[in-house]
Design a protein around this motif. Structure first.
Motif, PDB file in Angstrom:
ATOM      1  N   SER A  55     -44.886-114.120 122.220  1.00  0.00           N
ATOM      2  CA  SER A  55     -43.339-113.942 122.530  1.00  0.00           C
ATOM      3  C   SER A  55     -42.604-115.773 122.415  1.00  0.00           C
ATOM      4  N   GLU A  56     -43.107-116.227 122.340  1.00  0.00           N
ATOM      5  CA  GLU A  56     -42.688-118.003 121.984  1.00  0.00           C
ATOM      6  C   GLU A  56     -42.289-118.269 121.101  1.00  0.00           C
ATOM      7  N   ALA A  57     -43.366-117.351 119.918  1.00  0.00           N
ATOM      8  CA  ALA A  57     -42.858-117.916 118.580  1.00  0.00           C
ATOM      9  C   ALA A  57     -41.791-116.797 118.219  1.00  0.00           C
ATOM     10  N   ARG A  58     -41.655-116.400 118.946  1.00  0.00           N
ATOM     11  CA  ARG A  58     -40.503-115.317 118.219  1.00  0.00           C
ATOM     12  C   ARG A  58     -38.942-116.866 117.957  1.00  0.00           C
ATOM     13  N   CYS A  59     -37.884-116.507 117.327  1.00  0.00           N
ATOM     14  CA  CYS A  59     -37.353-116.606 116.683  1.00  0.00           C
ATOM     15  C   CYS A  59     -35.831-116.974 118.054  1.00  0.00           C
ATOM     16  N   THR A  60     -35.537-118.107 118.407  1.00  0.00           N
ATOM     17  CA  THR A  60     -34.828-118.093 120.317  1.00  0.00           C
ATOM     18  C   THR A  60     -33.236-117.378 119.699  1.00  0.00           C
ATOM     19  N   LEU A  61     -32.962-117.890 118.881  1.00  0.00           N
ATOM     20  CA  LEU A  61     -31.823-117.077 118.767  1.00  0.00           C
ATOM     21  C   LEU A  61     -31.627-115.347 118.223  1.00  0.00           C
ATOM     22  N   CYS A  62     -32.227-114.953 117.420  1.00  0.00           N
ATOM     23  CA  CYS A  62     -32.126-113.281 117.520  1.00  0.00           C
ATOM     24  C   CYS A  62     -33.403-112.787 118.084  1.00  0.00           C
ATOM     25  N   LYS A  63     -34.235-113.474 118.101  1.00  0.00           N
ATOM     26  CA  LYS A  63     -34.896-113.012 118.951  1.00  0.00           C
ATOM     27  C   LYS A  63     -36.493-111.398 118.499  1.00  0.00           C
ATOM     28  N   LEU A  64     -35.856-111.720 116.934  1.00  0.00           N
ATOM     29  CA  LEU A  64     -37.071-110.066 115.895  1.00  0.00           C
ATOM     30  C   LEU A  64     -37.768-111.169 115.520  1.00  0.00           C
ATOM     31  N   CYS A  76     -32.182-115.922 110.084  1.00  0.00           N
ATOM     32  CA  CYS A  76     -31.379-115.350 110.696  1.00  0.00           C
ATOM     33  C   CYS A  76     -29.842-114.924 111.447  1.00  0.00           C
ATOM     34  N   GLN A  77     -29.639-113.596 111.644  1.00  0.00           N
ATOM     35  CA  GLN A  77     -28.247-113.638 111.578  1.00  0.00           C
ATOM     36  C   GLN A  77     -27.424-114.189 111.681  1.00  0.00           C
ATOM     37  N   LYS A  78     -27.845-115.348 113.542  1.00  0.00           N
ATOM     38  CA  LYS A  78     -26.806-115.822 113.878  1.00  0.00           C
ATOM     39  C   LYS A  78     -26.653-116.868 112.756  1.00  0.00           C
ATOM     40  N   ALA A  79     -28.107-117.335 111.929  1.00  0.00           N
ATOM     41  CA  ALA A  79     -27.270-118.604 111.161  1.00  0.00           C
ATOM     42  C   ALA A  79     -26.726-118.162 110.323  1.00  0.00           C
ATOM     43  N   VAL A  80     -26.801-116.902 109.624  1.00  0.00           N
ATOM     44  CA  VAL A  80     -26.230-116.349 108.706  1.00  0.00           C
ATOM     45  C   VAL A  80     -24.661-115.934 108.728  1.00  0.00           C
ATOM     46  N   GLU A  81     -24.653-115.525 110.014  1.00  0.00           N
ATOM     47  CA  GLU A  81     -22.530-115.641 110.193  1.00  0.00           C
ATOM     48  C   GLU A  81     -22.404-117.027 110.577  1.00  0.00           C
ATOM     49  N   ILE A  82     -23.103-118.680 110.826  1.00  0.00           N
ATOM     50  CA  ILE A  82     -22.613-119.577 110.910  1.00  0.00           C
ATOM     51  C   ILE A  82     -21.968-120.097 109.698  1.00  0.00           C
ATOM     52  N   TRP A  83     -23.241-119.459 108.479  1.00  0.00           N
ATOM     53  CA  TRP A  83     -22.976-119.618 107.446  1.00  0.00           C
ATOM     54  C   TRP A  83     -21.552-119.710 107.005  1.00  0.00           C
ATOM     55  N   GLU A  85     -18.479-118.514 108.450  1.00  0.00           N
ATOM     56  CA  GLU A  85     -17.848-118.971 108.644  1.00  0.00           C
ATOM     57  C   GLU A  85     -17.758-120.461 108.142  1.00  0.00           C
ATOM     58  N   ILE A  86     -18.491-120.726 108.194  1.00  0.00           N
ATOM     59  CA  ILE A  86     -19.050-121.801 107.074  1.00  0.00           C
ATOM     60  C   ILE A  86     -17.284-122.602 105.753  1.00  0.00           C
ATOM     61  N   LEU A  87     -18.665-120.954 105.108  1.00  0.00           N
ATOM     62  CA  LEU A  87     -18.425-121.042 103.741  1.00  0.00           C
ATOM     63  C   LEU A  87     -16.680-120.531 103.765  1.00  0.00           C
ATOM     64  N   ILE A  88     -16.250-119.101 104.754  1.00  0.00           N
ATOM     65  CA  ILE A  88     -14.751-119.040 104.871  1.00  0.00           C
ATOM     66  C   ILE A  88     -13.597-120.377 104.708  1.00  0.00           C
ATOM     67  N   TRP A  89     -14.385-121.389 105.976  1.00  0.00           N
ATOM     68  CA  TRP A  89     -13.501-122.559 106.229  1.00  0.00           C
ATOM     69  C   TRP A  89     -13.094-123.544 104.943  1.00  0.00           C
ATOM     70  N   ILE A  90     -14.734-123.870 104.179  1.00  0.00           N
ATOM     71  CA  ILE A  90     -14.090-125.000 103.091  1.00  0.00           C
ATOM     72  C   ILE A  90     -13.766-123.624 101.879  1.00  0.00           C
ATOM     73  N   GLY A  91     -13.738-122.294 102.038  1.00  0.00           N
ATOM     74  CA  GLY A  91     -13.067-121.787 101.172  1.00  0.00           C
ATOM     75  C   GLY A  91     -13.652-121.457  99.687  1.00  0.00           C
ATOM     76  N   SER A 145     -23.644-119.160 121.086  1.00  0.00           N
ATOM     77  CA  SER A 145     -22.152-118.791 121.306  1.00  0.00           C
ATOM     78  C   SER A 145     -21.645-119.798 120.158  1.00  0.00           C
ATOM     79  N   LYS A 146     -21.099-118.044 118.963  1.00  0.00           N
ATOM     80  CA  LYS A 146     -20.851-119.281 117.269  1.00  0.00           C
ATOM     81  C   LYS A 146     -19.672-119.429 117.198  1.00  0.00           C
ATOM     82  N   ASP A 147     -18.746-119.103 117.614  1.00  0.00           N
ATOM     83  CA  ASP A 147     -17.088-119.974 118.224  1.00  0.00           C
ATOM     84  C   ASP A 147     -17.381-121.371 118.735  1.00  0.00           C
ATOM     85  N   LYS A 148     -18.459-121.392 119.648  1.00  0.00           N
ATOM     86  CA  LYS A 148     -18.798-122.997 119.825  1.00  0.00           C
ATOM     87  C   LYS A 148     -19.390-123.567 118.443  1.00  0.00           C
TER      88      LYS A 148
END
Length: 184
Positions: A55-64, A76-83, A85-91, A145-148
């Protein structure tokens, strides 16, 4: 900032780019550990025979999935969301690569030659913030929090730019957060 050791000439392009980035030594070291597959992710700890429950070996962000460098930072889907957003930000548009080296090389080659230093800092900062988030969630019960996360990445990049880039004119922080300006 601590003095950095000399970079051996045989080191790869990505390590030299990371090493030249105008950020603190602990941030550079974290990026280096990701590129060299040496982060203390659950899979690496298990390989070193550190006892971790399943249970501790699971990804802390998505738990999958099992936590690995590739999963935590790039799959990880959470990391992909961040990347994304960053790509959108830098165009920019990019394909998500699943290994650290491939991801780094693809990301830092999204712009012109003069953009490589900035894109390297963006990549390093995103890695650093994802690692800090992972540790905050794992050890301090912080919430995702993606926004944070995006705000923290932009804020850190802004402060690094203001601290280390004296050639570029100062930009208004709100304008900076709205859209990154590559090469200046």
């Amino acid at each position: 900032m601590a003095a950095r050791p000399r970079i051996p000439s045989s080191d790869s392009f990505e390590w030299q780019q990371v090493w030249k980035a105008p950020v603190s030594l602990k941030v550079v070291t974290t990026a280096w550990k990701v590129l060299k597959q040496r982060m203390a992710t659950c899979d690496n700890l298990q390989r070193r025979q550190v006892l971790i429950s399943s249970s501790e070996a699971r990804c802390t962000l998505c738990k999958l999935n099992e936590e690995s460098i590739e999963h935590l930072f790039f799959d990880c889907q959470k990391a992909v969301e961040i990347w994304n957003e960053i790509l959108i930000w830098i165009g920019k548009l990019a394909v998500n690569h699943h290994t650290a080296k491939d991801h780094f090389l693809a990301f830092t080659n999204l712009g012109r030659k003069e953009d490589i230093s900035f894109l390297t800092c963006v990549w390093i900062c995103t890695i650093w913030c994802l690692w800090k988030l992972r540790n905050g969630c794992k050890f301090n019960q912080e919430l995702w929090s993606k926004d944070k996360m995006i705000a923290e990445i932009k804020s850190r990049l802004w402060s690094w730019r203001m601290a280390f880039d004296f050639k570029t004119p100062a930009t208004v922080f709100r304008r900076w957060c709205a859209a990154a300006n590559l090469s200046g």
